[in-house]
Design a protein around this motif. Structure first.
Motif, PDB file in Angstrom:
ATOM      1  N   UNK A   1       4.447   8.512  -2.240  1.00  0.00           N
ATOM      2  CA  UNK A   1       3.043   8.208  -2.501  1.00  0.00           C
ATOM      3  C   UNK A   1       2.699   8.305  -3.990  1.00  0.00           C
ATOM      4  N   UNK A   2       3.312   9.259  -4.687  1.00  0.00           N
ATOM      5  CA  UNK A   2       3.014   9.452  -6.104  1.00  0.00           C
ATOM      6  C   UNK A   2       4.287   9.814  -6.859  1.00  0.00           C
ATOM      7  N   UNK A   3       4.355   9.323  -8.086  1.00  0.00           N
ATOM      8  CA  UNK A   3       5.462   9.683  -8.966  1.00  0.00           C
ATOM      9  C   UNK A   3       4.945   9.757 -10.388  1.00  0.00           C
ATOM     10  N   UNK A   4       5.673  10.497 -11.208  1.00  0.00           N
ATOM     11  CA  UNK A   4       5.341  10.534 -12.624  1.00  0.00           C
ATOM     12  C   UNK A   4       6.629  10.457 -13.430  1.00  0.00           C
ATOM     13  N   UNK A   5       6.505   9.959 -14.645  1.00  0.00           N
ATOM     14  CA  UNK A   5       7.667   9.786 -15.522  1.00  0.00           C
ATOM     15  C   UNK A   5       7.208   9.959 -16.955  1.00  0.00           C
ATOM     16  N   UNK A   6       8.065  10.511 -17.774  1.00  0.00           N
ATOM     17  CA  UNK A   6       7.755  10.638 -19.192  1.00  0.00           C
ATOM     18  C   UNK A   6       7.908   9.283 -19.874  1.00  0.00           C
ATOM     19  N   UNK A   7       7.065   9.052 -20.819  1.00  0.00           N
ATOM     20  CA  UNK A   7       7.136   7.831 -21.620  1.00  0.00           C
ATOM     21  C   UNK A   7       8.553   7.671 -22.164  1.00  0.00           C
ATOM     22  N   UNK A   8       9.044   6.416 -22.115  1.00  0.00           N
ATOM     23  CA  UNK A   8      10.364   6.018 -22.606  1.00  0.00           C
ATOM     24  C   UNK A   8      11.506   6.334 -21.635  1.00  0.00           C
ATOM     25  N   UNK A   9      11.206   7.034 -20.561  1.00  0.00           N
ATOM     26  CA  UNK A   9      12.262   7.314 -19.592  1.00  0.00           C
ATOM     27  C   UNK A   9      12.280   6.260 -18.486  1.00  0.00           C
ATOM     28  N   UNK A  10      13.247   6.412 -17.594  1.00  0.00           N
ATOM     29  CA  UNK A  10      13.443   5.448 -16.513  1.00  0.00           C
ATOM     30  C   UNK A  10      13.002   6.048 -15.186  1.00  0.00           C
ATOM     31  N   UNK A  11      12.392   5.241 -14.367  1.00  0.00           N
ATOM     32  CA  UNK A  11      11.950   5.697 -13.041  1.00  0.00           C
ATOM     33  C   UNK A  11      12.303   4.630 -12.014  1.00  0.00           C
ATOM     34  N   UNK A  12      12.594   5.090 -10.815  1.00  0.00           N
ATOM     35  CA  UNK A  12      12.924   4.172  -9.719  1.00  0.00           C
ATOM     36  C   UNK A  12      11.992   4.413  -8.544  1.00  0.00           C
ATOM     37  N   UNK A  13      11.356   3.341  -8.087  1.00  0.00           N
ATOM     38  CA  UNK A  13      10.462   3.396  -6.947  1.00  0.00           C
ATOM     39  C   UNK A  13      11.197   2.808  -5.747  1.00  0.00           C
TER      40      UNK A  13
ATOM     41  N   UNK B   1       6.336   2.780 -20.254  1.00  0.00           N
ATOM     42  CA  UNK B   1       5.235   2.752 -21.219  1.00  0.00           C
ATOM     43  C   UNK B   1       3.950   3.212 -20.540  1.00  0.00           C
ATOM     44  N   UNK B   2       3.013   3.691 -21.344  1.00  0.00           N
ATOM     45  CA  UNK B   2       1.754   4.184 -20.786  1.00  0.00           C
ATOM     46  C   UNK B   2       1.058   3.097 -19.962  1.00  0.00           C
ATOM     47  N   UNK B   3       1.222   1.853 -20.388  1.00  0.00           N
ATOM     48  CA  UNK B   3       0.598   0.745 -19.662  1.00  0.00           C
ATOM     49  C   UNK B   3       1.219   0.467 -18.301  1.00  0.00           C
ATOM     50  N   UNK B   4       2.314   1.131 -17.999  1.00  0.00           N
ATOM     51  CA  UNK B   4       2.931   0.969 -16.684  1.00  0.00           C
ATOM     52  C   UNK B   4       2.237   1.829 -15.633  1.00  0.00           C
ATOM     53  N   UNK B   5       1.332   2.688 -16.054  1.00  0.00           N
ATOM     54  CA  UNK B   5       0.580   3.514 -15.104  1.00  0.00           C
ATOM     55  C   UNK B   5      -0.211   2.612 -14.172  1.00  0.00           C
ATOM     56  N   UNK B   6       0.070   2.717 -12.888  1.00  0.00           N
ATOM     57  CA  UNK B   6      -0.549   1.816 -11.906  1.00  0.00           C
ATOM     58  C   UNK B   6      -0.086   2.195 -10.511  1.00  0.00           C
ATOM     59  N   UNK B   7      -0.676   1.535  -9.537  1.00  0.00           N
ATOM     60  CA  UNK B   7      -0.177   1.587  -8.167  1.00  0.00           C
ATOM     61  C   UNK B   7       0.799   0.436  -8.018  1.00  0.00           C
ATOM     62  N   UNK B   8       1.951   0.714  -7.435  1.00  0.00           N
ATOM     63  CA  UNK B   8       2.964  -0.318  -7.245  1.00  0.00           C
ATOM     64  C   UNK B   8       3.156  -0.569  -5.755  1.00  0.00           C
ATOM     65  N   UNK B   9       3.072  -1.836  -5.388  1.00  0.00           N
ATOM     66  CA  UNK B   9       3.222  -2.232  -3.991  1.00  0.00           C
ATOM     67  C   UNK B   9       4.482  -3.063  -3.818  1.00  0.00           C
TER      68      UNK B   9
ATOM     69  N   UNK C   1       3.555  -8.879   3.935  1.00  0.00           N
ATOM     70  CA  UNK C   1       3.336  -7.559   4.511  1.00  0.00           C
ATOM     71  C   UNK C   1       3.571  -6.570   3.389  1.00  0.00           C
ATOM     72  N   UNK C   2       2.561  -5.779   3.103  1.00  0.00           N
ATOM     73  CA  UNK C   2       2.615  -4.849   1.986  1.00  0.00           C
ATOM     74  C   UNK C   2       2.946  -3.443   2.456  1.00  0.00           C
ATOM     75  N   UNK C   3       3.615  -2.687   1.584  1.00  0.00           N
ATOM     76  CA  UNK C   3       3.754  -1.254   1.786  1.00  0.00           C
ATOM     77  C   UNK C   3       2.471  -0.562   1.381  1.00  0.00           C
ATOM     78  N   UNK C   4       2.434   0.756   1.549  1.00  0.00           N
ATOM     79  CA  UNK C   4       1.210   1.506   1.260  1.00  0.00           C
ATOM     80  C   UNK C   4       1.083   1.871  -0.206  1.00  0.00           C
ATOM     81  N   UNK C   5       2.106   1.596  -0.997  1.00  0.00           N
ATOM     82  CA  UNK C   5       2.001   1.788  -2.434  1.00  0.00           C
ATOM     83  C   UNK C   5       2.544   3.111  -2.932  1.00  0.00           C
ATOM     84  N   UNK C   6       2.946   3.095  -4.196  1.00  0.00           N
ATOM     85  CA  UNK C   6       3.360   4.304  -4.918  1.00  0.00           C
ATOM     86  C   UNK C   6       2.541   4.372  -6.191  1.00  0.00           C
ATOM     87  N   UNK C   7       1.837   5.476  -6.359  1.00  0.00           N
ATOM     88  CA  UNK C   7       1.041   5.644  -7.573  1.00  0.00           C
ATOM     89  C   UNK C   7       1.915   6.239  -8.663  1.00  0.00           C
ATOM     90  N   UNK C   8       2.139   5.457  -9.721  1.00  0.00           N
ATOM     91  CA  UNK C   8       2.990   5.895 -10.824  1.00  0.00           C
ATOM     92  C   UNK C   8       2.140   6.270 -12.022  1.00  0.00           C
TER      93      UNK C   8
END
Lengths: 118, 114
Positions: free
Chosen positions: A9-21, A83-91, A107-114
Motif C-alpha cells: 500500500x505504501x513505500x518510501x525511497x531516498x532520492x537517487x536510490x532505486x525502488x521496485x513496486x 526523484x522527488x517528482x516521482x512521489x505519487x500513487x502508482x497503479x 482492471x486496476x490494482x488498488x495502488x501503491x503510494x510512493x
C-alpha cells in the motif's frame, strides 16, 4: 475473472536510490497488455510504461523499467535514480480486448503510494 | 493533438440532488469513452464505457447512468445522489478498435455528497 494485486500500500525511497513496486495479476487470457500508471497529487493519471504480454523483452522508459514474468503473472516496476517528482500513487493495470464490445478494458490494482524522501 | 476536458473539477452536492458530469474529447473521432470512479483509498473502478453514440455499457449496478449524445461527449448522471456516490470520477478515452496504447485520462472531478 481477472484480478490485479498490488501488495504494497505504501513505500518510501531516498532520492537517487532505486525502488521496485510489485504487481501480480490473474488471468486465463494469453494475449493481454500490462501498464503502470502514475497519479501525482494533482490526480492526473499519467501512463508510465506498458508491456505487451506476447513480448518477452522487458519494457523500459528512461528511469522506469519492468520485470515481466509471464509464467508467474508478475509485473513489477523499477524506478531508478528516484526523484522527488516521482512521489505519487502508482497503479498497475491489466488490459484485455473484449471481443463482444470491440473495446479494451482495464482492471486496476488498488495502488501503491510512493514517497521519495529528500 | 487529442485533448480531453472534464468538468467541473470539484463538486459538493446534497444527498438526493441530481448530478451531471461532462467529458468531451477533441482531436479524434469515434473514440472509446470511459467513466471510472476512485473511492478513497481504493483503486479505479470502471463504471461505464461507450464504443459509439448512444451505446453505453455498464460494468457495475449503481445509482448512476451515462449517456453519449454526441461522438465526443460523454455524460455521467444521477437523478438522486447517495452518500456512497462520493469519490473521484475520471473520464478517459482510447482509440476505437485500435491498439490499446493506454488511455488518456481527464483531470477528474472530486464529488462530495453531503
Amino acid at each position: 475473472a481477472q484480478t490485479v494485486t498490488q501488495s504494497q500500500p505504501e513505500m518510501s525511497v531516498q532520492e537517487a536510490e532505486t525502488v521496485t513496486l510489485s504487481c501480480t495479476y490473474d488471468t486465463s487470457e494469453s494475449n493481454y497488455y500490462l501498464f503502470w500508471y502514475k497519479q501525482p497529487p494533482s490526480r492526473q493519471m499519467i501512463l508510465v510504461i506498458r508491456q505487451e504480454a506476447y513480448k518477452q523483452q522487458n519494457a523500459t522508459e528512461n528511469r522506469f523499467s519492468v520485470n515481466f514474468q509471464k509464467a508467474a503473472k508478475s509485473f513489477s516496476l523499477k524506478i531508478s535514480d528516484s526523484q522527488l517528482g516521482d512521489t505519487a500513487m502508482y497503479f498497475c493495470a491489466f488490459m484485455k480486448h473484449a471481443a463482444t464490445s470491440g473495446t479494451y478494458k482495464y482492471i486496476f490494482g488498488t495502488g501503491t503510494r510512493l514517497k521519495v524522501l529528500a | 493533438s487529442q485533448t480531453i476536458h472534464q468538468w467541473p473539477a470539484t463538486l459538493v452536492q446534497p444527498v438526493g440532488s441530481p448530478l451531471s458530469l461532462e467529458c468531451t474529447v477533441e482531436g479524434t473521432s469515434n473514440p472509446n469513452l470511459y467513466w471510472y470512479r476512485q473511492a478513497a483509498g481504493r483503486g479505479l473502478q470502471l463504471l461505464f464505457y461507450s464504443v459509439g453514440i448512444g451505446q453505453i455499457s455498464s460494468e457495475v449496478p449503481q445509482n448512476l447512468s451515462a449517456s453519449r449524445p454526441q461522438d465526443r461527449q460523454f455524460i455521467l448522471s444521477s437523478k438522486k445522489l447517495l452518500l456512497s456516490d462520493s469519490g473521484f470520477y475520471l473520464c478517459a478515452w482510447s482509440v476505437f478498435r485500435g491498439l490499446p496504447w493506454g488511455y488518456t485520462f481527464g483531470s477528474g472531478t472530486r464529488l462530495t455528497v453531503v
